[in-house]
Scaffold this motif. Structure first.
Motif, mmCIF file in Angstrom:
data_model
loop_
_atom_site.group_PDB
_atom_site.id
_atom_site.type_symbol
_atom_site.label_atom_id
_atom_site.label_comp_id
_atom_site.label_asym_id
_atom_site.label_seq_id
_atom_site.Cartn_x
_atom_site.Cartn_y
_atom_site.Cartn_z
ATOM 1 N N MET A 117 0.739 -1.326 0.100
ATOM 2 C CA MET A 117 0.048 -0.061 0.104
ATOM 3 C C MET A 117 0.910 1.245 -0.004
ATOM 4 S SD MET A 117 -1.580 0.103 3.923
ATOM 5 C CE MET A 117 -0.278 -0.013 5.432
ATOM 6 N N GLY A 118 2.154 1.150 0.319
ATOM 7 C CA GLY A 118 2.796 2.199 0.463
ATOM 8 C C GLY A 118 3.233 2.863 -0.965
ATOM 9 N N THR A 119 2.816 2.155 -2.140
ATOM 10 C CA THR A 119 3.218 2.573 -3.484
ATOM 11 C C THR A 119 1.778 3.480 -3.883
ATOM 12 O OG1 THR A 119 1.982 0.805 -4.603
ATOM 13 C CG2 THR A 119 4.473 0.636 -4.190
ATOM 14 N N LEU A 120 0.867 3.672 -3.006
ATOM 15 C CA LEU A 120 -0.296 4.474 -3.163
ATOM 16 C C LEU A 120 -0.269 5.763 -2.991
ATOM 17 C CD1 LEU A 120 -2.873 1.733 -2.025
ATOM 18 C CD2 LEU A 120 -2.338 2.243 -4.456
ATOM 19 N N PRO A 127 -11.209 8.008 0.645
ATOM 20 C CA PRO A 127 -10.348 6.825 0.668
ATOM 21 C C PRO A 127 -9.530 6.674 -0.638
ATOM 22 C CG PRO A 127 -12.970 6.287 0.852
ATOM 23 C CD PRO A 127 -12.830 7.843 0.804
ATOM 24 N N VAL A 128 -8.507 6.102 -0.428
ATOM 25 C CA VAL A 128 -7.383 6.052 -1.471
ATOM 26 C C VAL A 128 -7.975 4.841 -2.484
ATOM 27 C CG1 VAL A 128 -5.072 5.238 -1.880
ATOM 28 C CG2 VAL A 128 -5.579 6.801 0.029
ATOM 29 N N GLU A 133 -2.080 8.500 -7.988
ATOM 30 C CA GLU A 133 -0.834 8.268 -8.425
ATOM 31 C C GLU A 133 0.087 8.564 -6.932
ATOM 32 O OE1 GLU A 133 0.758 6.923 -10.999
ATOM 33 O OE2 GLU A 133 -1.092 6.749 -12.149
ATOM 34 N N PHE A 134 1.115 7.975 -6.872
ATOM 35 C CA PHE A 134 1.988 8.305 -5.849
ATOM 36 C C PHE A 134 2.193 10.101 -5.740
ATOM 37 C CE2 PHE A 134 5.968 8.701 -3.460
ATOM 38 C CZ PHE A 134 5.629 7.753 -2.395
ATOM 39 N N ASN A 135 2.144 10.577 -4.703
ATOM 40 C CA ASN A 135 2.211 12.169 -4.667
ATOM 41 C C ASN A 135 2.921 12.737 -3.394
ATOM 42 O OD1 ASN A 135 0.190 11.445 -2.848
ATOM 43 N ND2 ASN A 135 -1.521 12.401 -3.948
ATOM 44 N N TRP A 136 3.687 11.739 -2.591
ATOM 45 C CA TRP A 136 4.433 12.241 -1.534
ATOM 46 C C TRP A 136 5.821 11.778 -1.401
ATOM 47 C CZ3 TRP A 136 5.176 8.050 2.135
ATOM 48 C CH2 TRP A 136 4.539 6.736 1.663
ATOM 49 N N HIS A 137 6.554 11.779 -2.725
ATOM 50 C CA HIS A 137 7.886 11.737 -2.644
ATOM 51 C C HIS A 137 8.806 12.431 -1.847
ATOM 52 C CE1 HIS A 137 6.451 10.935 -6.815
ATOM 53 N NE2 HIS A 137 7.502 10.015 -6.821
ATOM 54 N N ASP A 138 8.527 13.461 -1.532
ATOM 55 C CA ASP A 138 9.340 14.314 -0.591
ATOM 56 C C ASP A 138 9.386 13.835 1.090
ATOM 57 O OD1 ASP A 138 10.087 15.877 -2.713
ATOM 58 O OD2 ASP A 138 8.654 17.491 -2.143
ATOM 59 N N LEU A 145 10.498 4.354 -1.299
ATOM 60 C CA LEU A 145 10.815 4.685 -2.775
ATOM 61 C C LEU A 145 11.364 3.656 -3.435
ATOM 62 C CD1 LEU A 145 12.480 8.285 -2.102
ATOM 63 C CD2 LEU A 145 10.179 7.719 -2.939
ATOM 64 N N ALA A 146 12.087 2.607 -2.721
ATOM 65 C CA ALA A 146 12.527 1.634 -3.216
ATOM 66 C C ALA A 146 11.264 0.557 -3.695
ATOM 67 C CB ALA A 146 13.487 0.702 -2.132
ATOM 68 N N ARG A 147 10.186 0.417 -2.765
ATOM 69 C CA ARG A 147 9.223 -0.424 -3.225
ATOM 70 C C ARG A 147 8.364 0.315 -4.409
ATOM 71 N NH1 ARG A 147 7.324 -4.151 0.711
ATOM 72 N NH2 ARG A 147 6.315 -4.899 -1.262
ATOM 73 N N LEU A 148 8.414 1.641 -4.554
ATOM 74 C CA LEU A 148 7.450 2.540 -5.724
ATOM 75 C C LEU A 148 8.317 2.043 -6.652
ATOM 76 C CD1 LEU A 148 5.704 4.361 -6.545
ATOM 77 C CD2 LEU A 148 7.385 6.056 -5.756
#
Length: 330
Positions: A117-120, A127-128, A133-138, A145-148
């Motif tokens: 779920m960490g890639t969401l 609800p997600v 798309e993934f929107n919390w890179h910072d 980030l590795a799992r993404l």
């Protein structure tokens, strides 16, 4: 006609062992890929063929997949606490690439990938879903980030190279047969037996490990190639979650530590440990942040397309605590 074998990679882990168990229960011809150093307790007495190898060894992957129809890939390096992220990328990304190349070479018909779920993406308005798309890179840790990256490469292989893959974005898993145990499973057990009396005032989506295994088998049958499915059940606060466990163990409700207090302790702890030149410490602000970043998730796509029907979280807690208790009393 004898059914082709199916391969479970990462079968010594929580998800992989339950997937192997579910496949055996369906009468499938199951092959498992293990390292010789793997803890095999979760596979004891299961009629599976063991093939020794490593996802970083392409030759061993080819040998393990030869003649198989499907691959259930549940290999993950979960060590989010590593100071040096290189092993996390090597095991989670490079290992997956090796496995996908082997799958394409061996003509695998279904490749079921256990993602997270960490890639969401984060949705502040509700609800997600899989479409966010993934929107919390910072704010994301190196582990996330590795799992993404792993999931992005996986979806790219499906789109550009024809990998017949389906990704499962799995929430925090709980349930019986947690032999290692997982860090969050151990926390549940420690609360149930009265060893831990405080918990972080946070919450997270949860899912029964047996329902994750069911989702993997359903994804093989019904999943659409190149799609990802949220495999998360109920969002529940730590207060409610751990108090169910405490009650089952005959203990009083746990006390809650506010997020701000936990973050402050972690912030100070990180700096002290760095001054002492310590590495790979569990106490971190990243861990506190991740404990509450995942909110309610919409599993409607998995219910509709995979016909997935997860069980209530109360049943999961009850069965997990009963299993831990039985194991301790052996």
């Amino acid at each position: 006609m004898i059914d082709k074998p199916v391969l479970v990679a990462g079968a010594s882990g929580f998800v992989g062992s339950h997937t192997a168990r579910a496949l055996v229960a369906k009468g499938r011809n199951v092959r498992v890929l293990l390292r010789k150093s793997s803890d095999q307790r979760a596979l004891e007495n299961l009629p599976v063929q063991i093939v020794y190898g490593d996802v970083l060894d392409a030759t061993s992957l080819q040998a393990a997949m030869k003649g198989c129809s499907s691959v259930f890939y549940s290999v993950v390096d979960p060590r989010f606490w590593l100071t040096d992220p290189a092993p996390i990328y090597r095991n989670n990304v490079d290992g997956l690439v090796n496995a996908m190349d082997a799958a394409l070479s061996c003509g695998i018909e279904h490749f079921i990938f256990t993602s997270t779920m960490g890639t969401l993406g984060i949705n502040p308005d509700g609800p997600v879903t899989e479409d966010i798309e993934f929107n919390w890179h910072d704010q994301a840790s190196a582990y996330i980030l590795a799992r993404l990256k792993a999931e992005q490469v996986f979806l790219q292989y499906c789109k550009e190279k024809g990998l017949p893959g389906v990704a499962l974005c799995v929430a925090n898993t709980y349930g019986p047969q947690d032999y290692q145990p997982t860090p969050h499973g151990k926390m549940l057990w420690d609360v149930a037996r009265g060893k831990v009396r405080v918990a972080l005032d946070a919450g997270a989506p949860t899912v029964d490990i047996r329902d994750v295994a069911d989702a993997a088998l359903l994804a093989e049958q019904y999943g659409r190639i190149g799609e990802r499915y949220i495999i998360a059940n109920e969002f529940i606060s730590n207060r409610d979650f751990y108090n169910m466990a405490a009650k089952q163990g005959g203990h009083k409700p746990v006390r809650m530590i506010p997020q701000s207090v936990a973050f402050g302790i972690a912030w100070i702890g990180e700096r002290v440990l760095k001054l002492l030149r310590q590495k790979d410490f569990l106490l971190s602000t990243d861990a506190v942040f991740l404990s509450n970043v995942f909110q309610e998730m919409d599993n409607g796509k998995a219910r509709r397309e995979l016909h997935w029907q997860p069980r209530p979280v109360r049943e999961t807690i009850s069965d997990a605590v009963a299993w831990y208790t039985e194991e301790e009393n052996r």
